[in-house]
Structures are given as C-alpha cells and as structure tokens.
Design a protein around this motif. Structure first.
Motif, PDB file in Angstrom:
ATOM      1  N   ALA A 100      81.680  80.883 121.824  1.00  0.00           N
ATOM      2  CA  ALA A 100      82.882  81.574 121.247  1.00  0.00           C
ATOM      3  C   ALA A 100      83.259  82.325 119.638  1.00  0.00           C
ATOM      4  O   ALA A 100      83.090  82.832 119.357  1.00  0.00           O
ATOM      5  CB  ALA A 100      83.499  80.434 120.564  1.00  0.00           C
ATOM      6  N   GLN A 101      81.798  81.685 119.037  1.00  0.00           N
ATOM      7  CA  GLN A 101      81.128  82.653 118.642  1.00  0.00           C
ATOM      8  C   GLN A 101      80.854  84.174 118.188  1.00  0.00           C
ATOM      9  O   GLN A 101      80.774  85.327 118.122  1.00  0.00           O
ATOM     10  CB  GLN A 101      79.748  82.789 116.979  1.00  0.00           C
ATOM     11  N   GLY A 102      80.076  84.758 119.856  1.00  0.00           N
ATOM     12  CA  GLY A 102      79.659  85.302 120.550  1.00  0.00           C
ATOM     13  C   GLY A 102      78.509  85.602 120.021  1.00  0.00           C
ATOM     14  O   GLY A 102      77.147  85.341 118.848  1.00  0.00           O
ATOM     15  N   LEU A 103      76.974  85.349 120.749  1.00  0.00           N
ATOM     16  CA  LEU A 103      75.626  85.291 120.999  1.00  0.00           C
ATOM     17  C   LEU A 103      75.083  86.477 120.206  1.00  0.00           C
ATOM     18  O   LEU A 103      73.932  85.983 119.289  1.00  0.00           O
ATOM     19  CB  LEU A 103      75.453  85.518 122.047  1.00  0.00           C
ATOM     20  N   PRO A 104      75.523  87.898 120.352  1.00  0.00           N
ATOM     21  CA  PRO A 104      75.263  89.120 119.118  1.00  0.00           C
ATOM     22  C   PRO A 104      75.120  88.740 117.895  1.00  0.00           C
ATOM     23  O   PRO A 104      74.385  88.451 116.838  1.00  0.00           O
ATOM     24  CB  PRO A 104      76.112  90.459 119.522  1.00  0.00           C
ATOM     25  N   LEU A 105      76.396  88.039 117.399  1.00  0.00           N
ATOM     26  CA  LEU A 105      76.401  87.231 116.356  1.00  0.00           C
ATOM     27  C   LEU A 105      75.931  86.113 115.942  1.00  0.00           C
ATOM     28  O   LEU A 105      74.841  86.297 114.631  1.00  0.00           O
ATOM     29  CB  LEU A 105      77.748  86.607 115.790  1.00  0.00           C
ATOM     30  N   ILE A 106      75.176  85.036 117.035  1.00  0.00           N
ATOM     31  CA  ILE A 106      74.517  83.790 116.303  1.00  0.00           C
ATOM     32  C   ILE A 106      72.787  84.631 116.400  1.00  0.00           C
ATOM     33  O   ILE A 106      72.692  84.378 115.354  1.00  0.00           O
ATOM     34  CB  ILE A 106      74.684  83.371 118.158  1.00  0.00           C
ATOM     35  N   ALA A 107      72.907  86.133 116.997  1.00  0.00           N
ATOM     36  CA  ALA A 107      71.478  86.329 116.947  1.00  0.00           C
ATOM     37  C   ALA A 107      71.502  87.341 115.852  1.00  0.00           C
ATOM     38  O   ALA A 107      70.021  86.706 114.971  1.00  0.00           O
ATOM     39  CB  ALA A 107      70.564  87.524 118.061  1.00  0.00           C
ATOM     40  N   ALA A 108      71.865  87.589 115.451  1.00  0.00           N
ATOM     41  CA  ALA A 108      71.862  88.251 113.996  1.00  0.00           C
ATOM     42  C   ALA A 108      71.468  87.081 112.974  1.00  0.00           C
ATOM     43  O   ALA A 108      70.906  87.513 112.202  1.00  0.00           O
ATOM     44  CB  ALA A 108      73.201  89.070 114.118  1.00  0.00           C
ATOM     45  N   ARG A 109      72.246  86.040 113.013  1.00  0.00           N
ATOM     46  CA  ARG A 109      72.379  84.756 111.886  1.00  0.00           C
ATOM     47  C   ARG A 109      71.209  84.782 112.428  1.00  0.00           C
ATOM     48  O   ARG A 109      70.195  84.619 111.449  1.00  0.00           O
ATOM     49  CB  ARG A 109      73.429  83.700 112.006  1.00  0.00           C
ATOM     50  N   LEU A 110      70.474  84.459 113.354  1.00  0.00           N
ATOM     51  CA  LEU A 110      68.955  84.147 113.391  1.00  0.00           C
ATOM     52  C   LEU A 110      68.089  85.009 112.601  1.00  0.00           C
ATOM     53  O   LEU A 110      67.322  84.351 111.680  1.00  0.00           O
ATOM     54  CB  LEU A 110      68.421  83.519 114.388  1.00  0.00           C
ATOM     55  N   GLU A 111      67.852  86.271 113.248  1.00  0.00           N
ATOM     56  CA  GLU A 111      67.421  86.938 112.266  1.00  0.00           C
ATOM     57  C   GLU A 111      66.817  86.788 111.355  1.00  0.00           C
ATOM     58  O   GLU A 111      66.518  87.759 110.665  1.00  0.00           O
ATOM     59  CB  GLU A 111      67.436  88.791 113.042  1.00  0.00           C
ATOM     60  N   HIS A 112      68.645  86.966 110.390  1.00  0.00           N
ATOM     61  CA  HIS A 112      68.468  86.882 108.773  1.00  0.00           C
ATOM     62  C   HIS A 112      67.415  85.885 108.761  1.00  0.00           C
ATOM     63  O   HIS A 112      66.866  85.558 106.836  1.00  0.00           O
ATOM     64  CB  HIS A 112      69.970  87.005 108.289  1.00  0.00           C
ATOM     65  N   LEU A 113      67.989  84.757 108.918  1.00  0.00           N
ATOM     66  CA  LEU A 113      67.931  83.146 108.485  1.00  0.00           C
ATOM     67  C   LEU A 113      65.569  83.591 108.754  1.00  0.00           C
ATOM     68  O   LEU A 113      64.975  82.958 108.139  1.00  0.00           O
ATOM     69  CB  LEU A 113      67.723  82.218 109.445  1.00  0.00           C
ATOM     70  N   GLN A 114      65.424  84.069 110.272  1.00  0.00           N
ATOM     71  CA  GLN A 114      63.858  84.645 109.982  1.00  0.00           C
ATOM     72  C   GLN A 114      62.742  85.558 109.139  1.00  0.00           C
ATOM     73  O   GLN A 114      62.300  84.887 109.018  1.00  0.00           O
ATOM     74  CB  GLN A 114      63.823  85.135 111.197  1.00  0.00           C
ATOM     75  N   SER A 115      64.462  86.120 108.481  1.00  0.00           N
ATOM     76  CA  SER A 115      63.907  87.262 107.419  1.00  0.00           C
ATOM     77  C   SER A 115      63.691  86.623 106.002  1.00  0.00           C
ATOM     78  O   SER A 115      62.781  87.139 104.920  1.00  0.00           O
ATOM     79  CB  SER A 115      64.747  88.561 107.685  1.00  0.00           C
ATOM     80  N   LEU A 116      64.370  85.100 106.085  1.00  0.00           N
ATOM     81  CA  LEU A 116      64.452  84.539 104.737  1.00  0.00           C
ATOM     82  C   LEU A 116      63.645  83.590 104.546  1.00  0.00           C
ATOM     83  O   LEU A 116      61.921  82.929 103.728  1.00  0.00           O
ATOM     84  CB  LEU A 116      65.118  83.861 104.476  1.00  0.00           C
ATOM     85  N   PHE A 117      63.045  82.545 106.295  1.00  0.00           N
ATOM     86  CA  PHE A 117      62.680  81.517 106.125  1.00  0.00           C
ATOM     87  C   PHE A 117      61.126  81.531 107.299  1.00  0.00           C
ATOM     88  O   PHE A 117      60.410  80.496 107.052  1.00  0.00           O
ATOM     89  CB  PHE A 117      63.617  80.591 105.999  1.00  0.00           C
ATOM     90  N   GLY A 118      61.457  82.508 107.880  1.00  0.00           N
ATOM     91  CA  GLY A 118      59.466  82.522 108.762  1.00  0.00           C
ATOM     92  C   GLY A 118      60.298  82.052 110.581  1.00  0.00           C
ATOM     93  O   GLY A 118      61.229  82.425 110.583  1.00  0.00           O
ATOM     94  N   GLU A 119      59.347  82.301 110.578  1.00  0.00           N
ATOM     95  CA  GLU A 119      58.910  82.806 112.616  1.00  0.00           C
ATOM     96  C   GLU A 119      59.790  81.264 113.250  1.00  0.00           C
ATOM     97  O   GLU A 119      60.532  81.342 114.373  1.00  0.00           O
ATOM     98  CB  GLU A 119      58.317  82.354 113.006  1.00  0.00           C
TER      99      GLU A 119
END
Length: 414
Positions: free
Chosen positions: A369-388
């Motif tokens: 419902a949120q949209g997988l592109p948004l989910i992926a973008a937020r995961l990538e943001h967290l990856q940039s902050l907290f790692g792999e």
C-alpha cells in the motif's frame, strides 16, 4: 519409506506439562481428541492436570462451555508415565523447553517406541526441524507444530515443513490445526521460521533504538499508536524477559551481545516481566496495567553510555520507520528463500500471532500500500546511515523492475 496418502489423526500425545504443553492439551481435548500426556516430572504433570481443569472451570463460569463439556474435555486427557504408553498414538507433539539436545533425546526415544506410521512433531519456536528429524529412522514423518502462547487462546499455528517431510504428513498436520480452530500457515525450515525470524529483526531494531537514544515506553508508544496490540518491550514483559535470557545461558553464547545487555541487566535484578511485577515496566499487585518506571530509563542510559553510545533525540517517525522496515525487508527475504509460500501467509502470521494492526492487513500488504519504490528508497536511506544490514532485499528490486507487488508473488516463484 513412504507414508500413507491419507492419515487420520485420532489419538494424540503431548510431551511436556509446562505452559505450552498445557495450552496444547486444552486445544486438542476441547476439539474432541483423545490426549495422552507425559512429563518426566510427576509433580509438574499433576500441576498441569489441575491447571487445565481450572481453565475449563473458568470457561464454564464465563458460559463459554457447559459443565458436561468441561467434564468431557477432562475425560479425554489421560496422564501417562513412560514412552511405552504412547506406542499406538497417531501423533505426538513434543513441547519441552528449547534445547536441541533434549529434543533429539526425546525423538530418539519416540522413534523406538511409537508405531511406524506415527507422526512426530516438535513445538519448537526456532530450532532446526531437520536436525531433530535426523536422529530418527522416519524423517519423512517429522515436522514442526509451532503453537503460540497461550496455545489454547492464540489462533496461529505455524506448521514447519522439514526437508524430508512427506506431503501426506504435512496435510494431516494442517487438517489437525484447522480442526482445533487454528489459522494454519505452512513455513519452511530456517531459524525462527516465518514469525520469529521476522520478530528477531524487528526487536533488534527496537533494541538498537534504546542504545542510541530512545526509551522503552517511547518505542512502545509509537508502535501501539500505529496499531500494534503492544510494543516490543511490553510484549517481552508479557512473554517473560527471562525466557531468552535463560536460553542464552543454556546455550552458553550470546550473553555478551550489546543488544541484549538491557535484558540481561533486568533479569539480573529479577525483573522478568509482568509475572514478577517488574520488567521493562512496573505492575501494581494483581494488575496487568503497565506503568512507566524511571528506574528502567536510568538503567537504559547507564548501559548505553557504558557501551560507548552517544545518545541523541530519536523521532517518532524514525522509531516507526526502522521497526516496520526491518520487518518488511526480512519478510521479503523469507519470500525470496521460499520459506513462505506467499505474502498472504506472512501477513496471516503477523496478524494472528504478533498483534499487527488488522486494518493495515499485515506487514507485506502495508508495504504494498505504501508502494515498493518508496519502501526501497527508505531502505536505501537507512543503508546510507546505518550500513549493509539495510540493503533492500533483491526481491523488492525485482518486483519494482517488473511493476509488481508482494501480493503478486505466487508459491514457488522468486
């Protein structure tokens, strides 16, 4: 050896008369099944018999069942005192504590004593079903039946398929689950299966948030406001903080991990949760009402500082996002690995076993419902902050490329 293509489970045995064993016995007997009950400790078994009688008596008082029904349920349960008494049962459910060595010892004994066509099931919540099956001469008749506590109340039943579990055995177990009124979900064999594997990621993130700057009541408040029945720290108080603590002690590993140091400290103080009146929260005598305890806040600060963390303000949005996205990314990996047949099964597990808000439809449906592109973008943001550890699951990227959603993934498809 192949088992019969149609298996009829009429008499069941349960091994273990602790909390889980009692709930399983109540579920089976209440559905009209004959149950043999074995525990190596006679006083524990006697206490179990008294406990199930009390529960049925309470159900009579609340007019959920009649007195004759309560008496019939009790008559279906027979205490036994050795494995030989189980020789003719169709299914045995082992429900002892989480020790692989103990479970293997029990399954060796069952394999020797039970009739060749009997099904052997473990109520393990996380252990390797194949490692349990390997000590028997009938691995095709071994599987997991993961009930949720209290087993006579919680609706979910994870049926765990081992590498060699026969389809007829799996089908018979699913039919049994439906007969006793459970929501049945089949899961593959991996640590934690579907529900507890995802829970581990979710709880790990909540624990990280404590060390970085949040407090238990803040994390719980955000997730309860989202719609969870309770937050992760309130959940641990209800379940018992000491369960994982004792499991770490028994295994002789994991006690030094930073993420469990708050739990360890609480248990060292005898704060095991609601049952002791103190855990992450405090509870007035004879009450289940959780009260914020500043002593716990002080303990969290002491431990995080001692571990070298520089605490910071953490927003409600960050708490919610990190906990939910950890859950969803792990769910995507479970789909990739075919541990779950589809995203609906994952959602059923979380709706019926872990208190995910029903109006959100489950974690995977919520993500769609949120949209997988948004989910992926937020995961990538967290990856940039907290790692792999935050790298989006490969399935998420694949579904985005194909213009699809989690609900499109069918059984056996990657």
């Amino acid at each position: 050896m192949r088992v019969s293509t149609s298996l009829d489970i009429r008499q069941v045995a349960v091994i273990g008369a602790g909390t889980m064993g009692r709930g399983i016995v109540i579920s089976l007997a209440s559905a009209g099944l004959s149950v043999l009950w074995l525990d190596s400790n006679r006083p524990t078994l006697d206490a179990g018999l008294s406990a199930i009688e009390q529960i049925w008596s309470q159900q009579v008082v609340k007019q959920r069942i009649s007195q004759p029904e309560a008496e019939a349920n009790r008559q279906r349960v027979q205490a036994v005192h050795d494995y030989a008494a189980l020789a003719e049962v169709d299914l045995v459910i082992e429900a002892v504590y989480e020790s692989l060595e103990l479970k293997q010892e029990i399954f060796r004994a069952l394999d020797r004593q039970l009739k060749p066509q009997a099904i052997l099931a473990s109520n393990t919540s996380a252990l390797d079903i194949d490692a349990i099956a390997a000590v028997t001469a009938r691995p095709q008749q071994v599987l997991g039946l993961h009930f949720f506590s209290p087993a006579h109340v919680m609706k979910l039943l994870e049926v765990i398929r081992g590498a060699r579990t026969d389809n007829a055995v799996l089908d018979a177990a699913c039919r049994l689950g439906e007969r006793i009124g459970k929501v049945v979900v089949v899961a593959g064999n991996c640590p934690g299966f579907i529900g507890n594997r995802m829970l581990a990621s979710y709880v790990a993130e909540a624990r990280k948030l404590l060390l970085e700057g949040a407090l238990p009541h803040q994390v719980d408040a955000v997730l309860q406001q989202f719609g969870f029945a309770m937050g992760p720290f309130r959940m641990y108080d209800v379940v018992g903080i000491d369960l994982e603590w004792r499991a770490r002690q028994l295994a002789g590993e994991g006690m030094e991990a930073p993420l469990v140091q708050v739990d360890n400290a609480l248990c060292d103080l005898g704060r095991f949760g609601q049952k002791t009146g103190h855990g992450y929260y405090s509870y007035p005598e004879d009450s289940r009402h959780a009260e914020h305890d500043p002593q716990v806040d002080a303990l969290v600060l002491e431990i995080s500082h001692g571990l070298g963390y520089r605490r910071r303000e953490i927003s409600k949005q960050e708490i919610l996002e990190r906990c939910l996205l950890a859950l969803i990314n792990e769910g995507a990996k479970i789909l990739e690995e075919k541990i779950a047949a589809n995203s609906h099964d994952i959602d059923q597990v979380w709706l019926n076993g872990y208190g995910f808000p029903k109006d959100a439809g489950g974690p995977m449906r919520w993500a769609d419902a949120q949209g997988l592109p948004l989910i992926a973008a937020r995961l990538e943001h967290l990856q940039s902050l907290f790692g792999e550890c935050w790298r989006p699951a490969a399935l998420i990227r694949q579904l985005i490329a194909d213009g699809r959603h989690f609900f499109n993934v069918q059984e056996g498809e990657v």
